[in-house]
Design a protein around this motif. Structure first.
Motif, PDB file in Angstrom:
ATOM      1  N   PRO A  60       0.838  -1.208   0.000  1.00  0.00           N
ATOM      2  CA  PRO A  60       0.000   0.000   0.000  1.00  0.00           C
ATOM      3  C   PRO A  60       0.870   1.254   0.000  1.00  0.00           C
ATOM      4  O   PRO A  60       2.042   1.218   0.370  1.00  0.00           O
ATOM      5  N   VAL A  61       0.288   2.367  -0.403  1.00  0.00           N
ATOM      6  CA  VAL A  61       0.986   3.643  -0.379  1.00  0.00           C
ATOM      7  C   VAL A  61       0.723   4.319   0.965  1.00  0.00           C
ATOM      8  O   VAL A  61      -0.415   4.378   1.427  1.00  0.00           O
ATOM      9  N   PHE A  62       1.775   4.820   1.599  1.00  0.00           N
ATOM     10  CA  PHE A  62       1.643   5.482   2.890  1.00  0.00           C
ATOM     11  C   PHE A  62       2.045   6.948   2.748  1.00  0.00           C
ATOM     12  O   PHE A  62       3.094   7.256   2.154  1.00  0.00           O
ATOM     13  N   HIS A  63       1.233   7.852   3.307  1.00  0.00           N
ATOM     14  CA  HIS A  63       1.473   9.278   3.187  1.00  0.00           C
ATOM     15  C   HIS A  63       1.756   9.911   4.546  1.00  0.00           C
ATOM     16  O   HIS A  63       1.347   9.399   5.594  1.00  0.00           O
ATOM     17  N   ASN A  64       2.436  11.051   4.506  1.00  0.00           N
ATOM     18  CA  ASN A  64       2.778  11.778   5.725  1.00  0.00           C
ATOM     19  C   ASN A  64       1.543  12.352   6.411  1.00  0.00           C
ATOM     20  O   ASN A  64       0.559  12.702   5.749  1.00  0.00           O
ATOM     21  N   GLY A  65       1.647  12.474   7.729  1.00  0.00           N
ATOM     22  CA  GLY A  65       0.624  13.166   8.485  1.00  0.00           C
ATOM     23  C   GLY A  65       0.756  14.674   8.288  1.00  0.00           C
ATOM     24  O   GLY A  65       1.717  15.173   7.697  1.00  0.00           O
ATOM     25  N   ARG A  66      -0.195  15.426   8.809  1.00  0.00           N
ATOM     26  CA  ARG A  66      -0.225  16.878   8.590  1.00  0.00           C
ATOM     27  C   ARG A  66       0.981  17.595   9.188  1.00  0.00           C
ATOM     28  O   ARG A  66       1.473  18.571   8.633  1.00  0.00           O
ATOM     29  N   ASP A  67       1.418  17.166  10.334  1.00  0.00           N
ATOM     30  CA  ASP A  67       2.466  17.886  11.057  1.00  0.00           C
ATOM     31  C   ASP A  67       3.877  17.445  10.689  1.00  0.00           C
ATOM     32  O   ASP A  67       4.834  17.807  11.375  1.00  0.00           O
ATOM     33  N   CYS A  68       4.041  16.680   9.648  1.00  0.00           N
ATOM     34  CA  CYS A  68       5.372  16.201   9.267  1.00  0.00           C
ATOM     35  C   CYS A  68       6.217  17.326   8.680  1.00  0.00           C
ATOM     36  O   CYS A  68       5.722  18.169   7.929  1.00  0.00           O
ATOM     37  N   THR A  69       7.481  17.310   9.038  1.00  0.00           N
ATOM     38  CA  THR A  69       8.448  18.217   8.428  1.00  0.00           C
ATOM     39  C   THR A  69       9.047  17.534   7.210  1.00  0.00           C
ATOM     40  O   THR A  69       8.601  16.461   6.805  1.00  0.00           O
ATOM     41  N   PHE A  99       4.623   7.790  11.350  1.00  0.00           N
ATOM     42  CA  PHE A  99       3.712   8.931  11.210  1.00  0.00           C
ATOM     43  C   PHE A  99       4.090   9.752   9.974  1.00  0.00           C
ATOM     44  O   PHE A  99       3.243  10.387   9.364  1.00  0.00           O
ATOM     45  N   CYS A 100       5.360   9.715   9.598  1.00  0.00           N
ATOM     46  CA  CYS A 100       5.855  10.438   8.420  1.00  0.00           C
ATOM     47  C   CYS A 100       6.589   9.474   7.487  1.00  0.00           C
ATOM     48  O   CYS A 100       7.813   9.571   7.310  1.00  0.00           O
ATOM     49  N   PRO A 101       5.882   8.518   6.889  1.00  0.00           N
ATOM     50  CA  PRO A 101       6.540   7.473   6.083  1.00  0.00           C
ATOM     51  C   PRO A 101       7.290   8.011   4.878  1.00  0.00           C
ATOM     52  O   PRO A 101       8.277   7.408   4.444  1.00  0.00           O
ATOM     53  N   GLU A 102       6.844   9.151   4.324  1.00  0.00           N
ATOM     54  CA  GLU A 102       7.517   9.702   3.155  1.00  0.00           C
ATOM     55  C   GLU A 102       8.861  10.324   3.512  1.00  0.00           C
ATOM     56  O   GLU A 102       9.656  10.650   2.617  1.00  0.00           O
ATOM     57  N   HIS A 118      16.574  -5.163  -7.675  1.00  0.00           N
ATOM     58  CA  HIS A 118      16.227  -3.755  -7.847  1.00  0.00           C
ATOM     59  C   HIS A 118      14.801  -3.612  -8.383  1.00  0.00           C
ATOM     60  O   HIS A 118      14.011  -2.788  -7.904  1.00  0.00           O
ATOM     61  N   THR A 119      14.460  -4.435  -9.371  1.00  0.00           N
ATOM     62  CA  THR A 119      13.116  -4.405  -9.945  1.00  0.00           C
ATOM     63  C   THR A 119      12.072  -4.806  -8.907  1.00  0.00           C
ATOM     64  O   THR A 119      10.982  -4.214  -8.838  1.00  0.00           O
ATOM     65  N   ASN A 120      12.406  -5.805  -8.096  1.00  0.00           N
ATOM     66  CA  ASN A 120      11.487  -6.242  -7.047  1.00  0.00           C
ATOM     67  C   ASN A 120      11.148  -5.108  -6.096  1.00  0.00           C
ATOM     68  O   ASN A 120       9.987  -4.927  -5.705  1.00  0.00           O
ATOM     69  N   ILE A 121      12.139  -4.338  -5.693  1.00  0.00           N
ATOM     70  CA  ILE A 121      11.900  -3.229  -4.774  1.00  0.00           C
ATOM     71  C   ILE A 121      11.020  -2.167  -5.431  1.00  0.00           C
ATOM     72  O   ILE A 121      10.062  -1.665  -4.836  1.00  0.00           O
ATOM     73  N   LYS A 122      11.349  -1.825  -6.690  1.00  0.00           N
ATOM     74  CA  LYS A 122      10.604  -0.784  -7.393  1.00  0.00           C
ATOM     75  C   LYS A 122       9.149  -1.156  -7.614  1.00  0.00           C
ATOM     76  O   LYS A 122       8.264  -0.304  -7.515  1.00  0.00           O
ATOM     77  N   THR A 123       8.895  -2.410  -7.919  1.00  0.00           N
ATOM     78  CA  THR A 123       7.515  -2.831  -8.186  1.00  0.00           C
ATOM     79  C   THR A 123       6.727  -3.062  -6.900  1.00  0.00           C
ATOM     80  O   THR A 123       5.510  -2.884  -6.884  1.00  0.00           O
ATOM     81  N   THR A 124       7.409  -3.463  -5.845  1.00  0.00           N
ATOM     82  CA  THR A 124       6.722  -3.695  -4.575  1.00  0.00           C
ATOM     83  C   THR A 124       6.442  -2.390  -3.843  1.00  0.00           C
ATOM     84  O   THR A 124       5.379  -2.209  -3.242  1.00  0.00           O
ATOM     85  N   PHE A 125       7.409  -1.467  -3.907  1.00  0.00           N
ATOM     86  CA  PHE A 125       7.263  -0.155  -3.262  1.00  0.00           C
ATOM     87  C   PHE A 125       7.519   0.941  -4.306  1.00  0.00           C
ATOM     88  O   PHE A 125       8.601   1.532  -4.340  1.00  0.00           O
ATOM     89  N   PRO A 126       6.546   1.237  -5.179  1.00  0.00           N
ATOM     90  CA  PRO A 126       6.769   2.197  -6.268  1.00  0.00           C
ATOM     91  C   PRO A 126       7.160   3.594  -5.802  1.00  0.00           C
ATOM     92  O   PRO A 126       7.810   4.335  -6.540  1.00  0.00           O
ATOM     93  N   TYR A 127       6.756   3.975  -4.602  1.00  0.00           N
ATOM     94  CA  TYR A 127       7.013   5.340  -4.128  1.00  0.00           C
ATOM     95  C   TYR A 127       8.114   5.402  -3.070  1.00  0.00           C
ATOM     96  O   TYR A 127       8.294   6.422  -2.422  1.00  0.00           O
ATOM     97  N   LEU A 128       8.845   4.310  -2.901  1.00  0.00           N
ATOM     98  CA  LEU A 128       9.868   4.260  -1.857  1.00  0.00           C
ATOM     99  C   LEU A 128      11.037   5.170  -2.197  1.00  0.00           C
ATOM    100  O   LEU A 128      11.508   5.220  -3.335  1.00  0.00           O
ATOM    101  N   ARG A 129      11.524   5.873  -1.184  1.00  0.00           N
ATOM    102  CA  ARG A 129      12.720   6.695  -1.349  1.00  0.00           C
ATOM    103  C   ARG A 129      13.919   5.847  -0.926  1.00  0.00           C
ATOM    104  O   ARG A 129      14.053   5.497   0.247  1.00  0.00           O
TER     105      ARG A 129
END
Length: 357
Positions: A60-69, A99-102, A118-129
């Motif tokens: 799943p995609v995880f997004h930052n909370g409101r108070d994240c820096t 709380f701030c996964p991004e 490398h491909t496995n990581i990209k396809t499993t976590f498309p938005y991973l930094r």
């Protein structure tokens, strides 16, 4: 639908098929021989070994909370095909409970470039930094001594010694994590621990029998046994560490660990892999943090890997250190009770699940 049987063939179909196959082989052999003779080239067919990596479903995609820096949390882990399933579960658990996964940036270390991983990581976590770094195994060639478990002798197991040499200079602090962990708390809490001027922080276990991590030869040697003089050494597990990378570089700690590895090659002073030289350099001189950050030993001992139960107290991180790994025990249908705590983070897509849709 009914098929009409032909009676025009006088030889059995199976025999005709066999004769046809032999003819094709002879023709192919003749063609190959002719080509080789014409070009004066010796043909050698080498079958490339196939490596079957596990397939994972997209996380799943995880997004930052409101108070994240925008401040990054740097996490370093190793990448190895044998432990890839554990790494994927670990990454998922870190993101899911953050709380701030991004803001979490992963630094992966591997021994050699592997496009499939490398491909496995990209396809499993498309938005991973993340960024992947090459760990040169030559750094530890001839420096590793045989331990009680083969997995502990792998060069990549020593990559943590060289983190400061590998990571970019602008990374001043990093959390190093083994691949057999599950995070059940916000990783930023661990990131923010006060190192109080120490090079690294980790949970300490002062009730453990510290002497057993070294051989009798070590303790009987007057010079070696003075190593811990003036310190109150306690066991800590190197699978979960917060490291001040800048101080590590300044103090030349990679070299200090290597010095003890060289002593081990001359005299057998310990039985485990990369842990004892860390203890020799740092034990009694680290920032001890709450035990909740490393509920270790869930993989059992290094020989049998027997089941173990959870230690009492709060838990922020589960660690299957030891021989037994949860994905292997679950697949063998002989899991320990604690392995069911790992299972919800398993992104592995088995062939059975794939066929079932």
């Amino acid at each position: 639908m009914a098929f009409r049987r032909s009676h025009s063939l006088q030889l059995p179909i199976g025999l005709l098929s066999l004769l046809s196959t032999i003819s094709l082989i002879l023709m192919a052999t003749f063609a190959t021989t002719t080509t080789a003779a014409t070009t004066n080239v010796r043909l050698t067919f080498i079958r490339k070994p196939s490596k079957i990596l596990p397939v994972f479903r997209e996380a799943p995609v995880f997004h930052n909370g409101r108070d994240c820096t925008k401040n990054l949390v740097h996490v370093a882990m190793t990448l190895d095909s044998n432990y890839l399933r554990g790494t994927m579960a670990a990454v998922l658990s870190i993101l899911q409970h953050s709380f701030c996964p991004e803001n979490v940036f992963f630094h992966f270390l591997w021994s050699h470039y592997d496009e499939e991983i490398h491909t496995n990581i990209k396809t499993t976590f498309p938005y991973l930094r993340f960024k992947i770094y090459k760990f040169d195994s030559k750094k530890v060639r001839g420096k590793i001594s045989k331990s009680i478990r083969h997995a502990l002798d792998q060069p990549l197991n020593y990559a943590r010694v060289y983190l400061a040499d590998i990571l970019p200079v602008d990374v001043n602090r990093v959390i190093y994590l083994d691949s057999d962990i599950i995070m059940v708390d916000d990783v930023e809490k661990l990131w923010r621990v006060n190192l109080e001027g120490k090079v690294l922080a980790a949970p300490e276990y002062c009730k453990a029998n510290f002497m057993r991590y070294f051989t009798d030869e070590f303790w009987m040697d007057p010079e070696l046994s003075r190593t811990f003089m003036g310190r109150n050494p306690c066991y800590f597990n190197t699978g979960v560490m917060v490291v001040d990378v800048h101080k590590w570089r300044e103090g030349g700690y990679s070299y200090k660990v290597e010095e003890w590895m060289a002593v081990q090659k001359q005299k057998r002073i310990y039985h485990l892999g990369s842990l004892p030289p860390f203890l020799l350099v740092f034990a009694g001189n680290i920032k001890g943090i709450d035990h909740r950050w490393n509920q270790h030993g869930l993989g059992g001992d290094n020989i049998q890997g027997r089941c173990r139960s959870l230690h009492p107290g709060p838990i922020s991180l589960l660690h299957w250190s030891g021989k037994g790994k949860p994905w292997l025990r679950l697949d063998s249908r002989k899991p320990c009770t604690v392995d069911h705590l790992w299972a919800p983070y398993d992104l592995y897509r088995s062939s059975k699940r794939t066929l079932e849709g």
